[in-house]
Design an enzyme around this catalytic site. Structure first.
Site, PDB file in Angstrom:
ATOM      1  NE  ARG A  61     -12.568   1.549   5.851  1.00  0.00           N
ATOM      2  CZ  ARG A  61     -11.667   1.125   5.405  1.00  0.00           C
ATOM      3  NH1 ARG A  61     -10.780   2.234   5.207  1.00  0.00           N
ATOM      4  NH2 ARG A  61     -11.140   0.061   5.068  1.00  0.00           N
ATOM      5  CE1 TYR A  83      -6.895   2.753  -1.724  1.00  0.00           C
ATOM      6  CE2 TYR A  83      -6.355   0.794  -2.439  1.00  0.00           C
ATOM      7  CZ  TYR A  83      -6.533   1.661  -1.345  1.00  0.00           C
ATOM      8  OH  TYR A  83      -6.651   1.403  -0.125  1.00  0.00           O
ATOM      9  CG  ASP A 119     -13.148  -2.770   5.968  1.00  0.00           C
ATOM     10  OD1 ASP A 119     -13.653  -1.312   6.402  1.00  0.00           O
ATOM     11  OD2 ASP A 119     -12.275  -3.164   5.556  1.00  0.00           O
ATOM     12  CD  GLU A 179      -9.829  -5.132   7.020  1.00  0.00           C
ATOM     13  OE1 GLU A 179      -8.680  -5.215   7.857  1.00  0.00           O
ATOM     14  OE2 GLU A 179      -9.949  -4.404   6.122  1.00  0.00           O
ATOM     15  CD  GLU A 229      -2.722  -1.445   2.324  1.00  0.00           C
ATOM     16  OE1 GLU A 229      -3.836  -1.014   2.657  1.00  0.00           O
ATOM     17  OE2 GLU A 229      -1.982  -1.912   3.252  1.00  0.00           O
ATOM     18  CG  ASN A 259      -8.949  -1.378   7.800  1.00  0.00           C
ATOM     19  OD1 ASN A 259      -8.162  -2.169   7.389  1.00  0.00           O
ATOM     20  ND2 ASN A 259     -10.301  -1.222   7.499  1.00  0.00           N
ATOM     21  CB  SER A 313      -5.046  -2.323  -0.491  1.00  0.00           C
ATOM     22  OG  SER A 313      -5.021  -1.197   0.324  1.00  0.00           O
ATOM     23  N   GLY A 363      -7.258   4.777   4.968  1.00  0.00           N
ATOM     24  CA  GLY A 363      -6.737   5.850   4.136  1.00  0.00           C
ATOM     25  C   GLY A 363      -7.412   7.275   4.219  1.00  0.00           C
TER      26      GLY A 363
HETATM   27  N1  LIG Z   1     -15.939 -13.284   4.146  1.00  0.00           N
HETATM   28  C1  LIG Z   1     -16.350 -12.223   3.212  1.00  0.00           C
HETATM   29  N2  LIG Z   1     -17.417 -12.174   2.414  1.00  0.00           N
HETATM   30  C2  LIG Z   1     -17.708 -11.284   1.552  1.00  0.00           C
HETATM   31  N3  LIG Z   1     -16.615 -10.439   1.057  1.00  0.00           N
HETATM   32  C3  LIG Z   1     -15.711 -10.598   1.414  1.00  0.00           C
HETATM   33  C4  LIG Z   1     -15.158 -11.419   2.758  1.00  0.00           C
HETATM   34  N4  LIG Z   1     -13.813 -10.995   2.849  1.00  0.00           N
HETATM   35  C5  LIG Z   1     -13.493  -9.970   2.254  1.00  0.00           C
HETATM   36  N5  LIG Z   1     -14.505  -9.717   1.536  1.00  0.00           N
HETATM   37  C6  LIG Z   1     -14.423  -8.639   0.188  1.00  0.00           C
HETATM   38  O1  LIG Z   1     -13.006  -8.156   0.164  1.00  0.00           O
HETATM   39  C7  LIG Z   1     -12.787  -7.009   0.741  1.00  0.00           C
HETATM   40  C8  LIG Z   1     -11.343  -6.881   1.324  1.00  0.00           C
HETATM   41  O2  LIG Z   1     -11.556  -7.927   2.495  1.00  0.00           O
HETATM   42  P1  LIG Z   1     -10.826  -7.360   3.973  1.00  0.00           P
HETATM   43  O3  LIG Z   1     -11.059  -8.540   4.939  1.00  0.00           O
HETATM   44  O4  LIG Z   1     -11.658  -6.241   4.107  1.00  0.00           O
HETATM   45  O5  LIG Z   1      -9.153  -7.106   3.766  1.00  0.00           O
HETATM   46  P2  LIG Z   1      -8.321  -5.792   3.554  1.00  0.00           P
HETATM   47  O6  LIG Z   1      -7.523  -5.780   4.726  1.00  0.00           O
HETATM   48  O7  LIG Z   1      -7.619  -6.302   2.294  1.00  0.00           O
HETATM   49  O8  LIG Z   1      -9.211  -4.526   3.302  1.00  0.00           O
HETATM   50  C9  LIG Z   1     -13.970  -6.482   1.510  1.00  0.00           C
HETATM   51  O9  LIG Z   1     -14.071  -5.202   1.619  1.00  0.00           O
HETATM   52  C10 LIG Z   1     -15.150  -7.242   0.884  1.00  0.00           C
HETATM   53  O10 LIG Z   1     -15.613  -6.823  -0.119  1.00  0.00           O
HETATM   54 MG   LIG Z   2     -10.867  -3.987   4.425  1.00  0.00          MG
END
Ligand SMILES: Nc1ncnc2c1ncn2[C@@H]1O[C@H](COP(=O)(O)OP(=O)(O)O)[C@@H](O)[C@H]1O
Ligand SMILES: [Mg+2]
Length: 306
Positions: A253, A213, A255, A267, A14, A269, A149, A273
């Site tokens: 933030r 992005y 998610d 997760e 990133e 964060n 990301s 960003g």
């Molecule tokens: N278990 C899940 N079910 C549905 N979508 C997911 C799942 N895990 C990740 N995603 C999709 O992938 C994106 C990135 O995953 P995330 O766990 O937030 O990791 P990162 O740290 O890369 O942001 C999420 O914002 C979502 O759109």
């Molecule tokens: Mg995420």
């Protein structure tokens, strides 16, 4: 004049995002004569620069490994220089999706079911797929434990699963999570209060790197989120609970996926960003907090030893 050392760039995937964030933040701060700003990479010179420049505080705008995982925070603690965002322990826990999910589960925060896969094991493909089908359901999401990301995050069905899994061997271990359909909602917390929520509707299959992005990928940002007041309170309360559980500081933030009236925390964060397309500034703007005011609140929270 306040002397601020802005940490940006770094060694993670990133890096470019961090540099963009630093650019937008520094442009804003430089408009105000009360700040003396210096941008620094977290390279071999970093500690020398800390000692010679003697900043009042470090504004940490790094993402990912080394900047978001407690490493740089530990250096700043030992140099006794105040820094923004979360401290050593919170950063280390939040970047580790396995450990943070364990904490969420223990504290009744819903998160997608998962398995951890370690690559040293010899893989019996059929047996492993059976094991997955017992605990999870296809499609599944494969993701590194401490990446960001959406780098190396893949949604896989049964057919594509093994090949994708093997392509992530360099990580040593990965999480395999149940795919949660439904909506994508993210919540910002600042100073242990709820800042607000935003919904993302990617035009791509999911909220991947391009959707995050590349403005041409046209992810739709919806604010205010069209959910009931009760659900809004619920999702923002879960984000606040996670922020407090991990003892985070400043801005975070979280998610979420929202499916069948349930929120699944993916997760949290600790270094979200802050580019012009970023979500925390957008949520702040909706709450009538300007970009500058947001940065100043983050700066105000800079601290050591917490
Ligand atoms: N278990 C899940 N079910 C549905 N979508 C997911 C799942 N895990 C990740 N995603 C999709 O992938 C994106 C990135 O995953 P995330 O766990 O937030 O990791 P990162 O740290 O890369 O942001 C999420 O914002 C979502 O759109
Ligand atoms: Mg995420």
């Amino acid at each position: 004049m306040k002397k601020i050392l802005v940490l940006a760039g770094g060694y993670s995937n990133e890096r470019e995002i961090s540099l963009l964030t630093a650019k937008s933040v520094c442009n804003e701060l430089k408009k105000d004569k009360k700040y003396n700003i210096k941008i620094q990479e977290p390279n071999g010179e970093f500690v020398n620069v800390l000692r010679s420049y003697k900043p009042d505080l470090v504004l940490n705008l790094l993402h990912g490994r080394y900047g978001e995982d407690g490493y740089v925070q530990a250096i700043l603690e030992s140099e006794k220089i105040k820094y923004t965002h979360s401290g050593v322990l919170s950063s280390a826990l939040a970047i580790d999706k396995e450990l943070s999910k364990k904490i969420f589960v223990k504290n009744s925060i819903l998160t997608p079911n998962y398995l951890k896969f370690i690559f040293t094991k010899k893989l019996n493909k059929e047996k492993f797929i059976k094991k997955i089908e017992k605990k999870l359901r296809f499609p599944v999401v494969i993701k590194p434990i401490n990446e960001g990301s959406s780098v190396s995050v893949y949604i896989c069905d049964k057919l594509t699963f093994i090949n994708k899994l093997l392509s992530l061997k360099k990580y040593g271990e990965v999480l395999i999570e149940e795919y949660i359909p439904g909506r994508e909602i993210q919540v910002a917390i600042i100073d242990k209060t709820k800042l607000g929520a935003i919904e993302l509707i990617p035009k791509r299959r999911f909220y991947d790197y391009e959707a995050k992005y590349n403005s041409k990928a046209k992810t739709e940002h919806i604010i205010p989120v069209n959910i009931t007041k009760k659900n809004y309170n619920k999702v923002t309360s879960i984000a606040l609970k996670a922020h407090k559980l991990l003892k985070c500081r400043g801005v975070t933030r979280s998610d979420f996926r929202f499916y069948k009236n349930k929120f699944y925390l993916l997760e949290i964060n600790t270094q979200p960003g802050m580019t012009s397309l970023s979500l925390v500034p957008e949520i702040a703007r909706y709450k009538k907090i300007s970009f500058k005011q947001l940065i100043e609140r983050i700066i105000k929270d800079a601290s050591i030893n917490k």
